[in-house]
Design an enzyme around this catalytic site. Structure first.
Site, PDB file in Angstrom:
ATOM      1  N   TYR A 169     -22.203  26.172  26.810  1.00  0.00           N
ATOM      2  CA  TYR A 169     -21.796  25.190  25.848  1.00  0.00           C
ATOM      3  C   TYR A 169     -22.748  25.421  24.577  1.00  0.00           C
ATOM      4  CZ  TYR A 169     -19.308  22.666  29.614  1.00  0.00           C
ATOM      5  OH  TYR A 169     -18.564  22.381  30.324  1.00  0.00           O
ATOM      6  N   ASP A 190     -17.286  14.572  36.389  1.00  0.00           N
ATOM      7  CA  ASP A 190     -16.456  13.816  36.325  1.00  0.00           C
ATOM      8  C   ASP A 190     -15.600  13.705  37.590  1.00  0.00           C
ATOM      9  OD1 ASP A 190     -16.783  13.731  33.596  1.00  0.00           O
ATOM     10  OD2 ASP A 190     -14.693  14.339  33.149  1.00  0.00           O
ATOM     11  N   LYS A 238     -22.806  28.959  40.822  1.00  0.00           N
ATOM     12  CA  LYS A 238     -21.911  29.976  41.160  1.00  0.00           C
ATOM     13  C   LYS A 238     -22.606  31.363  41.116  1.00  0.00           C
ATOM     14  CE  LYS A 238     -18.124  30.294  41.957  1.00  0.00           C
ATOM     15  NZ  LYS A 238     -17.532  30.340  43.258  1.00  0.00           N
TER      16      LYS A 238
END
Ligand code: ATP
Length: 347
Positions: free
Chosen positions: A135, A246, A185
């Site tokens: 980001y 979320d 990951k």
């Protein structure tokens, strides 16, 4: 306690006004004082003046307040949402608010899409890194809009960034059920996510009272659905934390109930509902103010007004259980009805 009120756009304006009403009521009820100032930033200002975050406003926010209560940014009249990006990401990056904390608790079983989960059966805190990962916006396109287009974004992890977030998460776990899981990951993103594991390995011995484990984020997503009660503190980089938070919010009733805090100890802290500006429901009275009011609860707790924070959280839970809420949670009340209900519940 000096609070900047930054309502922004759309329903952000409605829910911050609601939270301010609850704040005033709580201050009388719990006998604390505060000063507040409305800060005019957002689409209206951008369309009027072309300004997103003028330097003097940024400095005022940085230097003259203890905390910021923010609504939401985003407006269909600004298709690029350039103002939203510059204000929101600008505040997070320039204030270096590296912790994004999102508590997730099931207060009413009917809001959980899973079978057989009872009240309190989901109680987790997502700790998302707020300043790094993909980001940061490092990257770009080569030969854009051609068949040969190449696009790249860099995933940035720093050892300092991993260490400081994990320290925060370990300390948080000590105030909860003492379980921390790092989701990443690292099997596929070996360098950037491997660094998180290195950091965890070196910090964990300093917190022997906390059970620290790792999970690949895809496995974590499955397990959050099949065994949500297992999770206490969940840590992830900016992207993993974004996605898993979320998912977690959807397990307990969705956006209308999801508060958040972006902090850096010692600096002005930012509290905001996770939801956006929801242009489709502006002015209809359907905006659920609970996420903003719960964000206010987090603010008050961090400012040491624990009794007020607890009472606000309890009132929000009760409003959901008694269906004294907006249509998104199965109620029939308006934004202002819910706000008045919460104030009455505080006594
Ligand atoms: P953003 O890009 O700013 O996050 P978005 O349109 O992707 O915005 P939201 O605005 O958060 O996402 O919400 C999506 C939809 O969910 C809204 O259009 C609205 O219908 C509903 N919604 C969001 N927040 C609320 C709320 N507080 N009360 C009721 N409904 C809401």
């Amino acid at each position: 306690m000096r609070i900047a009120l930054l309502p922004g756009d759309g329903i952000g304006r409605e829910v911050v006004a609601a939270a301010k009403e609850v704040l005033e009521h709580a201050a009388r009820r719990f006998d604390f004082s505060f000063s507040s100032e409305w800060i005019d930033l957002g689409a209206e200002r951008y369309l009027r003046t072309g300004e997103t975050m003028p330097q003097h406003v940024f400095e005022h926010l940085r230097d003259d307040f203890d905390c910021i209560l923010l609504g939401a940014f985003g407006d269909p009249r600004v298709p690029t949402n350039i103002h939203a990006k510059e204000i929101l990401l600008g505040l997070r990056q320039r204030l270096d608010l590296y912790v994004n904390l999102r508590p997730v608790r099931l207060v009413d079983a009917r809001l959980c899409p899973l079978k057989g989960v009872v009240e309190g059966g989901i109680d987790m805190a997502i700790v998302r890194e707020n300043t790094e990962s993909v980001y940061v916006g490092i990257g770009g396109s080569f030969k854009p809009d051609t068949d040969d287009e190449i696009a790249q974004n860099i995933m940035l992890s720093t050892r300092r960034g991993c260490d400081r977030l994990l320290h925060y998460a370990f300390e948080l776990a000590r105030t909860r059920r003492r379980k921390l899981v790092l989701c990443d990951k690292a099997n596929a993103i070996e360098a950037a996510h491997g660094l998180w594991r290195k950091s965890l390995k070196s910090l964990a011995p300093r917190y022997p009272d906390v059970v620290a484990t790792t999970l690949y984020a895809d496995v974590a997503a499955m397990r959050m659905v099949t065994h949500p009660h297992e999770f206490d503190v969940i840590v992830g980089d900016n992207m993993i934390g974004d996605i898993l938070s979320d998912l977690a919010a959807a397990l307990v009733g969705g956006l209308g109930l999801a508060p958040s805090a972006s902090t850096h100890p010692g600096r002005v802290a930012l509290y905001e509902p996770v939801h956006g500006s929801a242009p489709d429901i502006v002015g209809t009275g359907k905006a659920n103010p609970l996420a903003a009011i719960l964000s206010l609860g987090m603010l008050l707790r961090d400012q040491g007004h624990c009794a007020a924070a607890l009472a606000i959280e309890a009132a929000c839970s009760q409003s959901v259980v008694e269906r004294a809420c907006t249509p998104d949670l199965g109620g029939a009340l308006t934004t202002s009805d819910v706000t008045a209900w919460i104030c009455a519940c505080l006594g």
